[in-house]
Design a protein around this motif. Structure first.
Motif, PDB file in Angstrom:
ATOM      1  N   ARG A 160       1.520   3.656   5.035  1.00 40.35           N
ATOM      2  CA  ARG A 160       2.078   4.959   5.127  1.00 40.35           C
ATOM      3  C   ARG A 160       3.260   5.036   4.172  1.00 40.35           C
ATOM      4  O   ARG A 160       3.507   5.638   3.341  1.00 40.35           O
ATOM      5  N   ALA A 161       4.069   4.088   4.102  1.00 34.62           N
ATOM      6  CA  ALA A 161       5.485   3.802   3.280  1.00 34.62           C
ATOM      7  C   ALA A 161       5.050   3.629   1.913  1.00 34.62           C
ATOM      8  O   ALA A 161       5.639   4.184   1.003  1.00 34.62           O
ATOM      9  N   ALA A 162       4.055   2.538   1.621  1.00 39.61           N
ATOM     10  CA  ALA A 162       3.657   2.399   0.478  1.00 39.61           C
ATOM     11  C   ALA A 162       3.095   3.598  -0.292  1.00 39.61           C
ATOM     12  O   ALA A 162       3.363   3.666  -1.380  1.00 39.61           O
ATOM     13  N   LYS A 163       2.248   4.434   0.411  1.00 35.23           N
ATOM     14  CA  LYS A 163       1.696   5.655  -0.331  1.00 35.23           C
ATOM     15  C   LYS A 163       2.976   6.540  -0.780  1.00 35.23           C
ATOM     16  O   LYS A 163       2.979   7.271  -1.748  1.00 35.23           O
ATOM     17  N   ARG A 164       3.964   6.613   0.258  1.00 34.08           N
ATOM     18  CA  ARG A 164       5.324   7.368  -0.391  1.00 34.08           C
ATOM     19  C   ARG A 164       5.739   6.977  -1.579  1.00 34.08           C
ATOM     20  O   ARG A 164       6.426   7.552  -2.347  1.00 34.08           O
ATOM     21  N   VAL A 165       5.936   5.415  -1.631  1.00 32.54           N
ATOM     22  CA  VAL A 165       6.694   4.782  -2.675  1.00 32.54           C
ATOM     23  C   VAL A 165       5.899   5.105  -3.776  1.00 32.54           C
ATOM     24  O   VAL A 165       6.437   5.356  -4.825  1.00 32.54           O
ATOM     25  N   ILE A 166       4.755   5.035  -3.798  1.00 30.19           N
ATOM     26  CA  ILE A 166       3.789   5.587  -4.994  1.00 30.19           C
ATOM     27  C   ILE A 166       3.780   6.875  -5.352  1.00 30.19           C
ATOM     28  O   ILE A 166       4.021   7.214  -6.598  1.00 30.19           O
ATOM     29  N   ASN A 217       6.868   7.958  -7.531  1.00 32.12           N
ATOM     30  CA  ASN A 217       6.492   7.232  -8.781  1.00 32.12           C
ATOM     31  C   ASN A 217       7.612   6.075  -8.774  1.00 32.12           C
ATOM     32  O   ASN A 217       8.230   5.757 -10.156  1.00 32.12           O
ATOM     33  N   GLU A 218       7.621   5.273  -7.681  1.00 32.34           N
ATOM     34  CA  GLU A 218       8.665   4.091  -7.780  1.00 32.34           C
ATOM     35  C   GLU A 218       8.065   2.899  -8.476  1.00 32.34           C
ATOM     36  O   GLU A 218       8.687   2.040  -9.089  1.00 32.34           O
ATOM     37  N   ILE A 219       6.599   2.982  -8.744  1.00 35.25           N
ATOM     38  CA  ILE A 219       6.107   1.845  -9.575  1.00 35.25           C
ATOM     39  C   ILE A 219       5.389   2.385 -10.699  1.00 35.25           C
ATOM     40  O   ILE A 219       4.652   1.590 -11.451  1.00 35.25           O
ATOM     41  N   GLY A 220       5.354   3.666 -11.021  1.00 31.56           N
ATOM     42  CA  GLY A 220       4.505   4.413 -12.159  1.00 31.56           C
ATOM     43  C   GLY A 220       3.059   4.189 -11.825  1.00 31.56           C
ATOM     44  O   GLY A 220       2.703   4.360 -10.619  1.00 31.56           O
ATOM     45  N   ARG A 221       2.329   4.501 -13.153  1.00 30.93           N
ATOM     46  CA  ARG A 221       1.021   4.537 -12.476  1.00 30.93           C
ATOM     47  C   ARG A 221       0.006   3.268 -12.087  1.00 30.93           C
ATOM     48  O   ARG A 221       0.411   2.172 -12.896  1.00 30.93           O
ATOM     49  N   PRO A 222      -0.380   3.246 -11.063  1.00 31.89           N
ATOM     50  CA  PRO A 222      -0.963   2.078 -10.758  1.00 31.89           C
ATOM     51  C   PRO A 222      -2.194   1.682 -11.637  1.00 31.89           C
ATOM     52  O   PRO A 222      -2.832   2.360 -11.996  1.00 31.89           O
TER      53      PRO A 222
END
Length: 346
Positions: free
Chosen positions: A132-138, A141-146
């Motif tokens: 759930r936290a990783a989804k919010r990070v993405i 836009n913390e890592i840009g386009r996966p």
């Protein structure tokens, strides 16, 4: 507040260990009104153990008592029971995988759309804290386009020695369809649910056929071991992203490994545990999650989301059209392994 009346179809381990105890912690939202199992004696014992009022020999008999059902049967029966319930106006939470193949998934999806009832699949890894936290990070836009996902779901010598997990007719497969499916689903969700367009895979059935195996999860019959024990795959998506994937019940590795790594254009994340990896301000920044005490069991938020979706209060986290993409990849991996070539998906 209205309570959702729940029925349980299939009362084996996953029902007794996860779904029933979870619903019993949410008695302000749900009541378990009925259960059904092909084994009448088992059903009666489970009903007595959990104080469930109604026991039926056939699942359709319980439809008069419930608003929703949770399906915990072997995979072969997921589609049949889901469609029957949806056509009767009953909401459905079905254990993973969605069905035995994409064609059955499509039939389930059409039944849900026609009935207007909720259909969800129990991919509970989406509800874990890291996920759930990783989804919010993405989303933020913390890592840009996966771009690239690397997923591993590896167990060392842990074939389930109970139930029908090694029966291909009832389950459709082994380590991939039972265990690795969670990491396929989680990867697709974090990538933004792109559509798979090409799959190359290898499914092995070697270790499970060796007699006198060391196995930490009970005994199994090597002569009737019909399913995959180790699977590798490479998946390409319509948005240019790709995934490297591996899963096993019997991997000859040092320790079990559950990991998911996603590299984006400006950063990356690793799960489990959760790390955020960025390049900012002229340096490499690495952050590790430090969790505050709280709910750890993903079964609870999964149940709450399904209940609230049925009651019209929330949007589903695991939508059936997304779960169907997982089944398309699983089917393509098996076909790729059988034919020795990559499989193009429409």
């Amino acid at each position: 507040m209205k309570k959702l009346r729940m029925g349980i179809v299939g009362v084996g381990g996953i029902a007794q260990d996860r779904h029933i105890p979870t619903y019993l912690t949410l008695t302000d939202q749900v009541t378990i009104e009925a259960i059904s199992d092909v084994n009448d004696n088992t059903a009666k014992l489970v009903a007595e153990k959990f104080s469930i009022p109604n026991v039926y020999s056939h699942y359709e008999e319980m439809f008069q008592d419930v608003d929703a059902i949770t399906i915990c049967t072997p995979n072969k029966y997921h589609a049949e029971i889901s469609i029957a319930a949806l056509e009767a106006g009953i909401h459905v939470l079905c254990e993973k995988p969605m069905a035995m193949n994409p064609e059955e998934c499509q039939q389930m999806l059409e039944a849900a759309e026609k009935s207007g009832k909720v259909l969800s699949i129990a991919y509970h890894y989406r509800y874990m804290k890291d996920s759930r936290a990783a989804k919010r990070v993405i989303i933020e836009n913390e890592i840009g386009r996966p771009i690239v996902a690397r997923a591993k779901a590896l167990r060392r010598r842990k074939v389930p020695g109970w139930g029908v997990f090694t029966n291909k007719e009832l389950q459709g497969g082994g380590s991939l369809i039972d265990y690795g499916c969670h990491f396929l689903d989680l990867s697709l969700w974090l990538l933004g649910n792109p559509k798979p367009i090409e799959v190359m895979g290898s499914a092995y059935n070697h270790l499970g056929k060796i007699p006198n195996q060391v196995n930490l999860w009970g005994k199994f019959d090597h002569e009737s071991f019909e399913v995959d024990d180790h699977v590798t795959a490479y998946v390409k998506f319509d948005n240019g992203a790709s995934m490297l994937f591996e899963t096993s019940w019997l991997a000859n590795i040092r320790d079990d490994e559950e990991s998911l790594s996603i590299s984006g254009e400006t950063g990356g994340i690793d799960l489990f545990p959760l790390h955020l990896n960025q390049a900012k301000y002229g340096v490499l920044l690495n952050s590790e999650a430090d969790w505050v005490p709280g709910e750890e069991d993903p079964s609870v938020p999964q149940a709450q989301n399904f209940i609230n979706s049925c009651l019209g209060f929330e949007e589903l986290v695991v939508k059936p059209e997304e779960a169907m993409q997982v089944s398309k990849i699983i089917d393509a991996i098996y076909k790729s392994s059988e034919t020795g070539r990559s499989i193009r998906l429409q």
